[in-house]
Design a protein around this motif. Structure first.
Motif, PDB file in Angstrom:
ATOM      1  N   MET A 233       0.520  -7.277   3.116  1.00 45.58           N
ATOM      2  CA  MET A 233      -0.495  -6.430   2.508  1.00 45.58           C
ATOM      3  C   MET A 233      -1.238  -7.192   1.412  1.00 45.58           C
ATOM      4  O   MET A 233      -2.470  -7.112   1.303  1.00 45.58           O
ATOM      5  CB  MET A 233       0.142  -5.162   1.925  1.00 45.58           C
ATOM      6  CG  MET A 233      -0.872  -4.207   1.283  1.00 45.58           C
ATOM      7  SD  MET A 233      -0.084  -2.867   0.334  1.00 45.58           S
ATOM      8  CE  MET A 233       0.762  -1.982   1.643  1.00 45.58           C
ATOM      9  N   THR A 234      -0.487  -7.928   0.600  1.00 46.74           N
ATOM     10  CA  THR A 234      -1.120  -8.708  -0.473  1.00 46.74           C
ATOM     11  C   THR A 234      -2.092  -9.725   0.087  1.00 46.74           C
ATOM     12  O   THR A 234      -3.216  -9.874  -0.415  1.00 46.74           O
ATOM     13  CB  THR A 234      -0.045  -9.409  -1.319  1.00 46.74           C
ATOM     14  OG1 THR A 234       0.754  -8.434  -1.983  1.00 46.74           O
ATOM     15  CG2 THR A 234      -0.678 -10.328  -2.351  1.00 46.74           C
TER      16      THR A 234
ATOM     17  N   ARG B 153      -7.530 -11.561   0.864  1.00 47.28           N
ATOM     18  CA  ARG B 153      -8.566 -12.085   1.769  1.00 47.28           C
ATOM     19  C   ARG B 153      -9.851 -11.264   1.653  1.00 47.28           C
ATOM     20  O   ARG B 153     -10.947 -11.812   1.600  1.00 47.28           O
ATOM     21  CB  ARG B 153      -8.049 -12.090   3.207  1.00 47.28           C
ATOM     22  CG  ARG B 153      -9.064 -12.648   4.212  1.00 47.28           C
ATOM     23  CD  ARG B 153      -8.485 -12.685   5.622  1.00 47.28           C
ATOM     24  NE  ARG B 153      -7.452 -13.702   5.768  1.00 47.28           N
ATOM     25  CZ  ARG B 153      -6.146 -13.443   5.823  1.00 47.28           C
ATOM     26  NH1 ARG B 153      -5.718 -12.179   5.750  1.00 47.28           N
ATOM     27  NH2 ARG B 153      -5.266 -14.409   5.956  1.00 47.28           N
ATOM     28  N   ARG B 154      -9.732  -9.954   1.606  1.00 41.98           N
ATOM     29  CA  ARG B 154     -10.923  -9.109   1.515  1.00 41.98           C
ATOM     30  C   ARG B 154     -11.617  -9.264   0.164  1.00 41.98           C
ATOM     31  O   ARG B 154     -12.850  -9.272   0.074  1.00 41.98           O
ATOM     32  CB  ARG B 154     -10.540  -7.647   1.747  1.00 41.98           C
ATOM     33  CG  ARG B 154     -10.012  -7.383   3.160  1.00 41.98           C
ATOM     34  CD  ARG B 154      -9.668  -5.915   3.329  1.00 41.98           C
ATOM     35  NE  ARG B 154     -10.871  -5.089   3.244  1.00 41.98           N
ATOM     36  CZ  ARG B 154     -10.887  -3.858   2.732  1.00 41.98           C
ATOM     37  NH1 ARG B 154      -9.770  -3.339   2.238  1.00 41.98           N
ATOM     38  NH2 ARG B 154     -11.995  -3.173   2.701  1.00 41.98           N
ATOM     39  N   LEU B 155     -10.844  -9.396  -0.899  1.00 47.06           N
ATOM     40  CA  LEU B 155     -11.448  -9.554  -2.220  1.00 47.06           C
ATOM     41  C   LEU B 155     -12.208 -10.868  -2.334  1.00 47.06           C
ATOM     42  O   LEU B 155     -13.369 -10.897  -2.752  1.00 47.06           O
ATOM     43  CB  LEU B 155     -10.367  -9.466  -3.301  1.00 47.06           C
ATOM     44  CG  LEU B 155      -9.789  -8.079  -3.571  1.00 47.06           C
ATOM     45  CD1 LEU B 155      -8.566  -8.177  -4.477  1.00 47.06           C
ATOM     46  CD2 LEU B 155     -10.837  -7.165  -4.222  1.00 47.06           C
ATOM     47  N   VAL B 156     -11.558 -11.973  -1.974  1.00 51.33           N
ATOM     48  CA  VAL B 156     -12.231 -13.266  -2.137  1.00 51.33           C
ATOM     49  C   VAL B 156     -13.393 -13.406  -1.170  1.00 51.33           C
ATOM     50  O   VAL B 156     -14.374 -14.115  -1.448  1.00 51.33           O
ATOM     51  CB  VAL B 156     -11.241 -14.441  -1.997  1.00 51.33           C
ATOM     52  CG1 VAL B 156     -10.190 -14.391  -3.103  1.00 51.33           C
ATOM     53  CG2 VAL B 156     -10.565 -14.465  -0.627  1.00 51.33           C
ATOM     54  N   ALA B 157     -13.329 -12.725  -0.007  1.00 45.37           N
ATOM     55  CA  ALA B 157     -14.463 -12.739   0.918  1.00 45.37           C
ATOM     56  C   ALA B 157     -15.675 -12.058   0.306  1.00 45.37           C
ATOM     57  O   ALA B 157     -16.823 -12.402   0.622  1.00 45.37           O
ATOM     58  CB  ALA B 157     -14.084 -12.062   2.234  1.00 45.37           C
TER      59      ALA B 157
ATOM     60  N   LEU C 272      -5.933  -0.845  -3.578  1.00 48.70           N
ATOM     61  CA  LEU C 272      -7.055  -1.654  -3.099  1.00 48.70           C
ATOM     62  C   LEU C 272      -7.022  -1.792  -1.581  1.00 48.70           C
ATOM     63  O   LEU C 272      -8.076  -1.916  -0.936  1.00 48.70           O
ATOM     64  CB  LEU C 272      -7.029  -3.028  -3.763  1.00 48.70           C
ATOM     65  CG  LEU C 272      -7.256  -3.024  -5.286  1.00 48.70           C
ATOM     66  CD1 LEU C 272      -7.035  -4.423  -5.850  1.00 48.70           C
ATOM     67  CD2 LEU C 272      -8.644  -2.524  -5.636  1.00 48.70           C
ATOM     68  N   ASP C 273      -5.825  -1.772  -1.001  1.00 52.22           N
ATOM     69  CA  ASP C 273      -5.701  -1.898   0.452  1.00 52.22           C
ATOM     70  C   ASP C 273      -6.350  -0.719   1.175  1.00 52.22           C
ATOM     71  O   ASP C 273      -6.748  -0.844   2.341  1.00 52.22           O
ATOM     72  CB  ASP C 273      -4.219  -2.000   0.824  1.00 52.22           C
ATOM     73  CG  ASP C 273      -3.996  -2.378   2.280  1.00 52.22           C
ATOM     74  OD1 ASP C 273      -4.658  -3.324   2.754  1.00 52.22           O
ATOM     75  OD2 ASP C 273      -3.182  -1.716   2.950  1.00 52.22           O
ATOM     76  N   ARG C 274      -6.467   0.418   0.494  1.00 51.91           N
ATOM     77  CA  ARG C 274      -7.048   1.606   1.119  1.00 51.91           C
ATOM     78  C   ARG C 274      -8.574   1.671   0.973  1.00 51.91           C
ATOM     79  O   ARG C 274      -9.209   2.544   1.565  1.00 51.91           O
ATOM     80  CB  ARG C 274      -6.415   2.867   0.523  1.00 51.91           C
ATOM     81  CG  ARG C 274      -4.938   3.019   0.862  1.00 51.91           C
ATOM     82  CD  ARG C 274      -4.439   4.405   0.549  1.00 51.91           C
ATOM     83  NE  ARG C 274      -4.343   4.647  -0.884  1.00 51.91           N
ATOM     84  CZ  ARG C 274      -3.245   4.428  -1.608  1.00 51.91           C
ATOM     85  NH1 ARG C 274      -2.159   3.914  -1.037  1.00 51.91           N
ATOM     86  NH2 ARG C 274      -3.223   4.699  -2.895  1.00 51.91           N
TER      87      ARG C 274
ATOM     88  N   LYS D  99       7.802  -2.100  -5.782  1.00 49.18           N
ATOM     89  CA  LYS D  99       6.375  -2.436  -5.849  1.00 49.18           C
ATOM     90  C   LYS D  99       5.529  -1.654  -4.844  1.00 49.18           C
ATOM     91  O   LYS D  99       4.309  -1.567  -4.991  1.00 49.18           O
ATOM     92  CB  LYS D  99       6.173  -3.935  -5.611  1.00 49.18           C
ATOM     93  CG  LYS D  99       6.585  -4.828  -6.752  1.00 49.18           C
ATOM     94  CD  LYS D  99       5.741  -4.577  -7.993  1.00 49.18           C
ATOM     95  CE  LYS D  99       4.276  -4.879  -7.780  1.00 49.18           C
ATOM     96  NZ  LYS D  99       3.484  -4.683  -9.020  1.00 49.18           N
ATOM     97  N   ARG D 100       6.123  -1.145  -3.780  1.00 46.82           N
ATOM     98  CA  ARG D 100       5.414  -0.369  -2.749  1.00 46.82           C
ATOM     99  C   ARG D 100       4.338  -1.207  -2.047  1.00 46.82           C
ATOM    100  O   ARG D 100       3.275  -0.696  -1.685  1.00 46.82           O
ATOM    101  CB  ARG D 100       4.794   0.890  -3.357  1.00 46.82           C
ATOM    102  CG  ARG D 100       5.798   1.744  -4.119  1.00 46.82           C
ATOM    103  CD  ARG D 100       5.190   3.003  -4.664  1.00 46.82           C
ATOM    104  NE  ARG D 100       6.093   3.648  -5.604  1.00 46.82           N
ATOM    105  CZ  ARG D 100       5.831   4.792  -6.220  1.00 46.82           C
ATOM    106  NH1 ARG D 100       4.697   5.424  -5.978  1.00 46.82           N
ATOM    107  NH2 ARG D 100       6.710   5.311  -7.072  1.00 46.82           N
TER     108      ARG D 100
END
Length: 513
Positions: free
Chosen positions: A369-370, A375-379, A327-329, A363-364
Motif C-alpha cells: 500500500m505504501t 508512486r501516485r504522489l511522486v507521479a 491517501l490510498d483512498r 499502522k493499518r
C-alpha cells in the motif's frame, strides 16, 4: 531588568512573570551540536502567546535551538529571575530538565507539563530535583498556565493540575467547582486562540533553500507559491489537535490520551495565519506538523475547498503529514486538487517494510500500500518524506532486511517520476504512556528506569559524518536491543541508509542545478 541574551519574546524593560524553557537533548558543554536547526516548540509558543495576550510578560528560552549546556541554561534562568520557570517534560530530555530544575534559585517557582509529565506525574512529583515544583499541568496548558500566573492558589480549582503537599508529602490535585467549565479549560477552542507570536521562536520562520523537489518541478509549476532559486521563507504551523489513531509507539496514540478532544481548526482560521505570516515575515512555504491535516478524508475535502476559493496554490506551497491508508483512498482528481492548491511534500509514517511489524505497530497499512501511495504522489510531482523505525520490539533480521529493501524500492519509484522520496530513519525508543511501553513493562518485564535511560549516540563514527550533521538532535537511544538484530547492526544499518539518502540528496541537487 537587564537585557538577557537568548530569551525570546520577552519585554526586557519589565520583570518576567514566566520563562518557558525547552531543555537541550544533551549537555552541549560535553559535546557541541553539529546541526544548525531544530524543530520549533510550537506548543510552548502557543502557551506563551496566550499568556502574553492576557497581559503577562513571558519569554521562551529554547536551550536545544541554541545548543546550550545544562549549566548555561540554569544560569540564564537564575539571572532572568522569573516568578515562574516552566518546562515541557519529554522522556528523552527529562534528565536534562531535572538537572536544570535542581539548579534553580529558591525564589523561582516551577511548573511543568508535556508528555512525560502526563505519563509519569507521580515520578516527577517525587523527584527531589523538582523541589521547586508548584504545578504539574496535564494536557493542553494555555488557559491553566495563564490562571496560575494570575494566582497560584487557583490551582486548587483547576482540573488536571497536580502538586505535592509540602506538609503531608502527598499528591494534591485541583478540583473544579464547575465540571462544565473544567472541561472547557482542558480543551480550549483552538479557533479562538491567538496566532502564535513568532517572536517566541528563534528559528521560525526560517530562510530555506529550494529542495530537490522544488528544483525538479521548477519548469512544471513555475515556482508557484513564491518558491524561487534564491531561497524563501518557511514556517511551521498546527492545523489540528489530537489524533484518532493508535500507533503503539506514539505518544499521541488515542489510547494514551483519552482526555484529548480531537479538534480541527476552521479553514478560514488557518488561511488567516498563512496570510499573517506572509504579510509580516514574507513566508511563502508552510509545514503542517499535526497528524490530521492529510489524515482524515473529510478534513482534506473541507480544507481544500477553502484553499481553492482563496487561491492558496497561486501564492504558497506547503508540506503536511499524511496517513497512508487515507491517501490510498483518494482518486487522481483529489491528488490533482492537492497539487493545484500548493501541496509540495507529504511526510508519511511508513515505519517498516515488514507487514508483520506494521501489524504489531497497529499502522493499518502494508508495504505494498505504501509503495502504491508513494508512486501516485511522486507521479503527481509531490515529494514524499518517509519516517522509518529500526529495532522495533520483536523485529527479526528478515524484518529489518525488508525495511531496507522497501526504502530502496521507494527510491527506485521516485527515480521514474518528478516527485522525490526522502527516507528518515530512526532507532526505536520507548516512550512512557504509549501502548508499546505498557507491553514492554507489563508483558516483557522491563524496568521503567532502564527504558528511561536515554543517552545521545554519535553515529558519525559509522562513517556518515556529513549525512548525520543535520539530524544530530534525533540520535539518542536507551541502549537496549529490543529485537533479534544486535543493536550495533541496527545502528550501522541506520547510518548506511542515512548516508545513502544524503548522497541521493546531493545528486538530486546537482542534477537540478
Amino acid at each position: 531588568m537587564q537585557q538577557l541574551p537568548l530569551i525570546a519574546g520577552a519585554d526586557s524593560r519589565h520583570a518576567l512573570d514566566a520563562l518557558f524553557i525547552n531543555a537541550p537533548l544533551r549537555d552541549y558543554e560535553l559535546r557541541p551540536r553539529t546541526n544548525d536547526y531544530t524543530l520549533p516548540v510550537l506548543g510552548m509558543a502557543y502557551i506563551a502567546t496566550y499568556a502574553q495576550q492576557r497581559g503577562f510578560n513571558v519569554g521562551v528560552l529554547d536551550a536545544e535551538a541554541h545548543g546550550l549546556s545544562i549549566g548555561a541554561t540554569a544560569r540564564i534562568i537564575n539571572e532572568a529571575k522569573p516568578r515562574w520557570a516552566a518546562m515541557n517534560l519529554l522522556a528523552p530530555t527529562y534528565e536534562m530538565s531535572a538537572r536544570i530544575a535542581d539548579q534553580l534559585e529558591a525564589g523561582i517557582a516551577l511548573m511543568v507539563g508535556g508528555h512525560h509529565a502526563k505519563a509519569m506525574p507521580d515520578r516527577v512529583l517525587a523527584d527531589p530535583r523538582m523541589r521547586h515544583l508548584r504545578a504539574l499541568v496535564l494536557g493542553e496548558g494555555e488557559l491553566r498556565v495563564a490562571a496560575l500566573l494570575e494566582d497560584e492558589q487557583s490551582r486548587r480549582t483547576l482540573p488536571g493540575v497536580l502538586w505535592r503537599d509540602q506538609l503531608l508529602g502527598t499528591r494534591a490535585a485541583g478540583i473544579p467547582t464547575d465540571p462544565k467549565t473544567g472541561a472547557a479549560i482542558l480543551s480550549p477552542d483552538i479557533n479562538s486562540l491567538p496566532y502564535v507570536n513568532r517572536a517566541f521562536l528563534p528559528q521560525d520562520p526560517y530562510q530555506a533553500a529550494p529542495t530537490a523537489t522544488d528544483r525538479r518541478l521548477a519548469g512544471q509549476r513555475l515556482w508557484l507559491g513564491g518558491i524561487s532559486p534564491q531561497g524563501h521563507w518557511e514556517a511551521n504551523i498546527v492545523g489540528s489537535r489530537g489524533c484518532p489513531y493508535n500507533c503503539t509507539f506514539c505518544g499521541a496514540a488515542v489510547s494514551a490520551n483519552p482526555d484529548i478532544t480531537i479538534r480541527v481548526r476552521r479553514p478560514e482560521n488557518i488561511i488567516g495565519e498563512l496570510d499573517q505570516l506572509h504579510d509580516e515575515y514574507g513566508v511563502t512555504a508552510f509545514r503542517f506538523v499535526d497528524d490530521l491535516f492529510l489524515g482524515v478524508g473529510r478534513v482534506i475535502d473541507e480544507q481544500m475547498d477553502a484553499f481553492t476559493r482563496n487561491r492558496i496554490g497561486d501564492r504558497y506551497v506547503w508540506d503536511a503529514t499524511g496517513r497512508i491508508n487515507v491517501l490510498d483512498r483518494l482518486i487522481d482528481a483529489d491528488l490533482h486538487r492537492l497539487v493545484t492548491n500548493g501541496l509540495r511534500e507529504v511526510a508519511l509514517g511508513i515505519e517498516s517494510g515488514s507487514d508483520r511489524i506494521l501489524s504489531a505497530m497497529d499502522k493499518r497499512i502494508t508495504a505494498e500500500m505504501t509503495e502504491r501511495v508513494a508512486r501516485r504522489l511522486v507521479a503527481h510531482g509531490v515529494g514524499v518524506k518517509g519516517y522509518f523505525i529500526l529495532g522495533f520490539p520483536g523485529e527479526t533480521r528478515p524484518d529489518l532486511d525488508a525495511t531496507v529493501q522497501h526504502i530502496r524500492n521507494l527510491w527506485a519509484i521516485s527515480d521514474q517520476h518528478p516527485g522525490d522520496v526522502r527516507a528518515s530513519v530512526f532507532e526505536f525508543r520507548p516512550y512512557p504512556g504509549t501502548p508499546v511501553w505498557q507491553a514492554l513493562t507489563d508483558e516483557r518485564g522491563y524496568a521503567p528506569d532502564d527504558l528511561l535511560a536515554y543517552g545521545d549516540v554519535d553515529l558519525t563514527r559509522d562513517g556518515a559524518d556529513e549525512s548525520m550533521r543535520q539530524r544530530d538532535e534525533f540520535n539518542f537511544s536507551v541502549g537496549i536491543q529490543f529485537g533479534d538484530v544486535p543493536l550495533y547492526e541496527v545502528r550501522s544499518t541506520l547510518a548506511m541508509l542515512t548516508r545513502e539518502q544524503h548522497e541521493r540528496n546531493q545528486g538530486e541537487l546537482g542534477k537540478a542545478a
